[in-house]
Scaffold this motif. Structure first.
Motif, mmCIF file in Angstrom:
data_model
loop_
_atom_site.group_PDB
_atom_site.id
_atom_site.type_symbol
_atom_site.label_atom_id
_atom_site.label_comp_id
_atom_site.label_asym_id
_atom_site.label_seq_id
_atom_site.Cartn_x
_atom_site.Cartn_y
_atom_site.Cartn_z
ATOM 1 N N SER A 1 24.184 36.235 15.638
ATOM 2 C CA SER A 1 22.909 36.650 15.240
ATOM 3 C C SER A 1 22.058 37.473 16.000
ATOM 4 O O SER A 1 21.332 38.416 15.419
ATOM 5 N N LEU B 1 20.397 39.040 7.850
ATOM 6 C CA LEU B 1 20.283 37.718 7.429
ATOM 7 C C LEU B 1 21.378 36.785 7.102
ATOM 8 O O LEU B 1 21.406 35.807 7.313
ATOM 9 N N LEU B 2 22.531 37.561 6.452
ATOM 10 C CA LEU B 2 23.501 36.855 6.153
ATOM 11 C C LEU B 2 24.332 36.385 7.144
ATOM 12 O O LEU B 2 24.788 35.157 7.513
ATOM 13 N N SER C 1 22.970 35.615 10.278
ATOM 14 C CA SER C 1 22.124 34.398 10.898
ATOM 15 C C SER C 1 22.373 33.087 9.834
ATOM 16 O O SER C 1 22.299 31.946 10.354
ATOM 17 N N TYR C 2 22.308 33.251 8.730
ATOM 18 C CA TYR C 2 22.356 32.228 7.781
ATOM 19 C C TYR C 2 23.902 31.639 7.755
ATOM 20 O O TYR C 2 23.831 30.437 7.601
ATOM 21 N N SER C 3 24.724 32.525 7.931
ATOM 22 C CA SER C 3 26.353 31.852 7.916
ATOM 23 C C SER C 3 26.591 30.913 9.223
ATOM 24 O O SER C 3 27.215 30.034 8.955
ATOM 25 N N ILE D 1 25.392 27.315 8.430
ATOM 26 C CA ILE D 1 26.496 27.020 7.128
ATOM 27 C C ILE D 1 27.707 26.476 7.718
ATOM 28 O O ILE D 1 28.245 25.634 7.397
#
Length: 97
Positions: free
Chosen positions: A6, A50-51, A53-55, A58
């Protein structure tokens, strides 16, 4: 603390964003397509950051990890599971006494 993936993606997207808007000077007679690709590329870079960081949360939530360096994944999972079961049994035994 964010993961190294990230951090790198945000560094790359911010650096590219600043390069696009500060180093590549816009002239007054810039065509519409020249301006459009900068905006589209900027949005894509921020979206990718963003993807990534968000992954990371998850993947952590679903316990997904990279196991490519483990030569025999079945044996690894077996030994880790057995060790965890022994530890829980030992803790349970000490609590009952």
């Amino acid at each position: 603390m964010p993961s190294s993936h990230s951090q790198f993606m945000w560094f790359f997207s911010v650096y590219s964003f600043l390069f696009l808007y500060l180093r590549m000077h816009q002239t007054n007679n810039a065509r519409f397509l020249d301006l459009l690709w900068r905006h589209v590329l900027s949005v894509c870079l921020v979206t990718a950051a963003l993807l990534v960081s968000y992954s990371r949360p998850i993947s952590e939530f679903f316990l997904i990890r990279d196991t490519s360096l483990i030569p025999n994944i079945l044996w690894f999972e077996y030994t880790v599971t057995r060790a965890e079961a022994r530890n829980r049994q030992r803790k349970l035994g000490t609590k009952l006494q």
